[in-house]
Design a protein around this motif. Structure first.
Motif, PDB file in Angstrom:
ATOM      1  N   VAL A  91       0.824  -1.216   0.000  1.00 36.50           N
ATOM      2  CA  VAL A  91       0.000   0.000   0.000  1.00 36.50           C
ATOM      3  C   VAL A  91       0.857   1.265   0.000  1.00 36.50           C
ATOM      4  CG1 VAL A  91      -1.670   1.361   1.339  1.00 36.50           C
ATOM      5  CG2 VAL A  91      -2.040  -1.085   0.993  1.00 36.50           C
ATOM      6  N   ASP A  92       1.822   1.363   0.899  1.00 33.55           N
ATOM      7  CA  ASP A  92       2.656   2.567   0.959  1.00 33.55           C
ATOM      8  C   ASP A  92       3.462   2.756  -0.321  1.00 33.55           C
ATOM      9  OD1 ASP A  92       1.751   3.281   3.493  1.00 33.55           O
ATOM     10  OD2 ASP A  92       3.339   2.151   4.507  1.00 33.55           O
ATOM     11  N   ASP A 100      -9.958   7.692   6.865  1.00 31.45           N
ATOM     12  CA  ASP A 100     -10.882   6.572   7.062  1.00 31.45           C
ATOM     13  C   ASP A 100     -12.278   7.081   7.407  1.00 31.45           C
ATOM     14  OD1 ASP A 100     -11.873   4.051   7.320  1.00 31.45           O
ATOM     15  OD2 ASP A 100     -10.958   3.652   9.261  1.00 31.45           O
ATOM     16  N   LYS A 103      -8.308   4.726   1.617  1.00 35.62           N
ATOM     17  CA  LYS A 103      -8.495   4.977   3.049  1.00 35.62           C
ATOM     18  C   LYS A 103      -7.285   5.708   3.628  1.00 35.62           C
ATOM     19  CE  LYS A 103      -8.691   1.401   5.777  1.00 35.62           C
ATOM     20  NZ  LYS A 103      -9.134   0.225   6.567  1.00 35.62           N
ATOM     21  N   ARG A 104      -6.095   5.296   3.240  1.00 35.09           N
ATOM     22  CA  ARG A 104      -4.889   5.930   3.794  1.00 35.09           C
ATOM     23  C   ARG A 104      -4.671   7.331   3.244  1.00 35.09           C
ATOM     24  NH1 ARG A 104      -0.238   1.411   4.493  1.00 35.09           N
ATOM     25  NH2 ARG A 104      -1.550  -0.182   5.452  1.00 35.09           N
ATOM     26  N   GLU A 117      -7.808   0.219   0.402  1.00 37.64           N
ATOM     27  CA  GLU A 117      -6.856   0.551   1.472  1.00 37.64           C
ATOM     28  C   GLU A 117      -6.034   1.789   1.093  1.00 37.64           C
ATOM     29  OE1 GLU A 117      -5.165   0.494   5.148  1.00 37.64           O
ATOM     30  OE2 GLU A 117      -6.887  -0.670   4.473  1.00 37.64           O
TER      31      GLU A 117
END
Length: 131
Positions: free
Chosen positions: A10-11, A123, A118-119, A115
């Motif tokens: 994700v990052d 959220d 969301k990040r 995800e």
């Protein structure tokens, strides 16, 4: 589904996407200053809401592409893979998670997409409704 292996990227996906900005809409000329601005001022096209990510693993093309609509209605594509050296591993991880869970590769990619949203956006259900 927090145990999916793809979520460890994700990052990296966020960093790779952020490298593509600032960026302009080819139609209206709106300039998205950064990835967060892009997500806030675009939306997933209604007709592909559950499949706006295309997994391309064919011949010399290996990527995950996101489709978003500018406020003017133009569809903008955004490559999401994390760099040339990691694309194969990234796609292999999607395939592995798909086989391990019985989900389609597209569904695994959508969990990754959600995800990332969301990040980047926070959220909140308000932000997720407009994804």
């Amino acid at each position: 589904m927090n145990d999916l292996n793809i979520l460890k990227y994700v990052d990296d996906v966020i960093r790779f996407c952020e490298m593509q900005f600032p960026r302009k809409c080819n139609c209206c000329g709106y300039e998205f200053k950064d990835f967060k601005d892009f997500l806030k001022n675009t939306k997933i096209p209604d007709h592909v809401a559950m499949s706006n990510l295309q997994i391309i693993d064919f011949k010399d093309i290996h990527d995950v592409i996101a489709y978003r609509n500018c406020k003017c209605g133009t569809t903008i594509t955004l490559p999401c893979s994390i760099g040339l050296g990691s694309k194969f591993l990234f796609l292999d991880t999607i395939e592995y998670d798909s086989k391990e869970t019985g989900m389609s590769k597209a569904d695994v990619a959508i969990i990754l997409r959600d995800e990332v949203l969301k990040r980047v956006l926070g959220d909140t259900t308000e932000n997720m409704d407009d994804k």
